[in-house]
Design an enzyme around this catalytic site. Structure first.
Site, short mmCIF file in Angstrom:
data_model
loop_
_atom_site.label_atom_id
_atom_site.label_comp_id
_atom_site.label_asym_id
_atom_site.label_seq_id
_atom_site.Cartn_x
_atom_site.Cartn_y
_atom_site.Cartn_z
N TYR A 1 -2.29 0.25 10.13
CA TYR A 1 -2.44 -0.39 8.82
C TYR A 1 -1.13 -0.34 8.05
O TYR A 1 -0.67 -1.34 7.50
CB TYR A 1 -3.55 0.30 8.04
CG TYR A 1 -3.64 -0.11 6.59
CD1 TYR A 1 -3.99 -1.41 6.24
CD2 TYR A 1 -3.40 0.80 5.57
CE1 TYR A 1 -4.07 -1.81 4.90
CE2 TYR A 1 -3.49 0.42 4.23
CZ TYR A 1 -3.82 -0.88 3.91
OH TYR A 1 -3.91 -1.26 2.59
N SER B 1 0.83 -1.21 0.00
CA SER B 1 0.00 0.00 0.00
C SER B 1 0.86 1.25 0.00
O SER B 1 1.97 1.27 0.57
CB SER B 1 -0.90 0.00 1.24
OG SER B 1 -1.52 1.25 1.42
#
Length: 322
Positions: A154, A129
């Site tokens: 995250y 990501s």
């Protein structure tokens, strides 16, 4: 070629599996079908794949080590793995951090441990990501940038997954590529993402929450471009024992205010905008450097933001009966 796609009922996993099936590949898809967002959307995506004769599905949690060993035991002839299963969403990692460690860290380990027994394995491609760039200020983000200041758990778990893959490539010779996706959007998208939530709010005459900040922008990447990138990169594995990281992005940041304007255009309704302070976990701006992926396989994004948002809106109205 027979390929395992994890997270196959998810947004990117569904589209990647569909593209592979169109190329004549045999696809084994796995997904846990959790309720992080409405499972009926995941089932609807899965319903698009199940008629394909070369598609098979198993409901499996990638973080369950024994279950992953069982999947690999059933499909020992797998030649490739595209690992897209994850607990997604930056802000939800403030609510349930444990699920991120389980899905994104344990999931990476369980998958790679199972993959060690695959004799025909040529390449593992997995989703990372843009969030790993965290509090970096210099843009565009490059794969060589330091990523030691994450702004969310995250991001921590995605970086941990990258390091896990690096170690498994070194220890066990598994060729791997991690793809740092930048704000993927389009038809069949995730309802927890801003563009989808804004579309829902606009269509239902509810307020849209716009976070403060004059430079609030994202490097939006249309799903068809992402799929082409995944497939192109998969076809060019590194040599055994090597791991690499590549950005896949839209090649330019777009202001979030412009996204709202395009949704207003395509939905035919004005947005009721409410401004709020930006959450500390949210990055202010993202922008991908694409030199490395262009050099590897010639990939570049082709769908403009205007066209991509229009395609999303067409699907959104049809899917929701608007």
């Amino acid at each position: 070629m027979k390929i395992l796609v994890t997270g196959v009922a998810g947004f990117i996993g569904f589209h990647v599996a569909e593209a592979l099936l169109k190329q004549g590949m045999d696809v084994v898809g796995i997904d846990v079908l959790n309720d992080y967002y409405d499972p009926s959307l995941k089932m609807a995506r899965l319903g698009q794949l199940e008629p394909h004769p070369k598609f098979s599905f198993l409901k499996v949690d990638v973080a369950n080590a024994q279950a992953m060993q069982d999947v690999i035991g059933l499909h020992s002839d797998l030649e490739g793995v595209i690992h897209l299963a994850a607990q997604a969403g930056v802000r939800y990692s403030l609510v349930d951090p444990y699920s991120y460690v389980t899905s994104n860290v344990m999931g990476q380990v369980s998958l790679l441990e199972a993959c060690r027994s695959l004799k025909k394995l040529t390449h593992v491609v997995y989703a990372s990501s843009s969030s790993v760039y965290g509090r970096n200020q210099e843009t565009p983000f490059r794969e060589t940038d330091r990523v030691e200041q994450p702004s969310s758990l995250y991001a921590v778990t995605k970086r941990a997954a990258e390091l896990t893959s690096e170690s498994y490539s070194y220890l066990y010779g598994i060729p791997q590529t991690g793809l740092r996706f930048f704000t993927v959007y389009g038809p069949w998208g995730r309802p927890d993402m801003a563009y989808y939530g804004f579309a829902k709010a606009i269509s239902e005459d509810r307020p849209v929450t716009l976070y403060e900040g004059k430079d609030l922008s994202r490097d939006f990447t249309y799903i068809d471009d992402i799929v082409r990138g995944v497939v192109k990169v998969f076809a060019k594995p590194p040599e055994a024992g090597k791991a690499r990281l590549l950005n896949l992005g839209g090649d330019r940041p777009e202001k979030v205010t412009r996204m709202i304007a395009l949704l207003e255009r395509d939905l035919g309704k004005r947005a009721l905008v409410e401004r709020h302070p930006r959450p500390v976990a949210d990055m202010e701006s993202t922008w991908a450097s694409l030199e490395k992926v262009r050099e590897l396989c010639g990939w570049k994004p082709e769908v403009s933001f205007e066209d991509g948002m229009r395609e999303f809106a067409v699907w959104f109205k049809k899917f929701h009966g608007i």
